[in-house]
Design a protein around this motif. Structure first.
Motif, PDB file in Angstrom:
ATOM      1  N   ALA A   1       0.831  -1.209   0.000  1.00 12.54           N
ATOM      2  CA  ALA A   1       0.000   0.000   0.000  1.00 12.54           C
ATOM      3  C   ALA A   1       0.862   1.254   0.000  1.00 12.54           C
ATOM      4  CB  ALA A   1      -0.955   0.007   1.188  1.00 12.54           C
ATOM      5  N   ASP A   2       1.981   1.225   0.727  1.00  8.86           N
ATOM      6  CA  ASP A   2       2.888   2.366   0.748  1.00  8.86           C
ATOM      7  C   ASP A   2       3.531   2.557  -0.629  1.00  8.86           C
ATOM      8  OD1 ASP A   2       4.311   4.501   2.062  1.00  8.86           O
ATOM      9  OD2 ASP A   2       6.091   3.212   1.910  1.00  8.86           O
ATOM     10  N   ARG A   3       3.911   1.466  -1.281  1.00 12.61           N
ATOM     11  CA  ARG A   3       4.497   1.554  -2.621  1.00 12.61           C
ATOM     12  C   ARG A   3       3.490   2.133  -3.599  1.00 12.61           C
ATOM     13  NH1 ARG A   3       6.201  -3.928  -4.507  1.00 12.61           N
ATOM     14  NH2 ARG A   3       7.073  -2.753  -6.218  1.00 12.61           N
ATOM     15  N   TRP A   4       2.213   1.723  -3.481  1.00 14.16           N
ATOM     16  CA  TRP A   4       1.169   2.216  -4.376  1.00 14.16           C
ATOM     17  C   TRP A   4       0.990   3.715  -4.209  1.00 14.16           C
ATOM     18  CZ3 TRP A   4      -2.802  -2.002  -2.644  1.00 14.16           C
ATOM     19  CH2 TRP A   4      -2.374  -3.250  -3.091  1.00 14.16           C
ATOM     20  N   ARG A   5       0.939   4.165  -2.942  1.00  8.57           N
ATOM     21  CA  ARG A   5       0.759   5.601  -2.669  1.00  8.57           C
ATOM     22  C   ARG A   5       1.950   6.415  -3.181  1.00  8.57           C
ATOM     23  NH1 ARG A   5      -1.559   3.446   1.958  1.00  8.57           N
ATOM     24  NH2 ARG A   5       0.399   3.514   3.092  1.00  8.57           N
TER      25      ARG A   5
END
Length: 109
Positions: free
Chosen positions: A15-19
């Motif tokens: 999720a952090d990579r996506w953001r």
């Protein structure tokens, strides 16, 4: 998990990579709201990563062919488990990737 010098994990959660990618793409393409990614560039006869971009009003945002390829590759690399035989749309505000419906794909969206 190993950490980099800053103390953050070397492999942050998905999720952090996506953001982070959504933020980077928004900075790289001013005015972009959604990005449609496919492996079928309309100008190539073989599979080739391709991206099309729209602003919040649904108007297309022009990208060079090189930039469209780079954007598509970045998105494919961050979501490797997606079924890339079908086009997908990335909502930059929410950092959410969804499979594009076939009607929108035929219209070029």
């Amino acid at each position: 998990m190993p950490a980099v010098e800053s103390g953050t994990p070397a492999c942050p959660d998905s999720a952090d990579r996506w953001r982070r990618l959504a933020l980077q793409l928004a900075d790289m393409i001013p005015g972009a709201a959604t990005i449609r990614v496919s492996l079928k560039d309309p100008q190539a006869v073989w599979p080739h990563p391709h991206a099309r971009v729209w602003d919040v009003e649904g108007q297309p945002v022009e990208l060079s062919r090189t930039r469209a390829t780079v954007v598509a590759r970045w998105i494919v690399r961050v979501w490797p488990d997606a079924d890339w035989t079908r086009p997908h749309t990335l909502d930059l505000a929410m950092a959410v990737l969804t499979r594009s419906n076939s009607a929108a794909a035929r219209r070029g969206r």
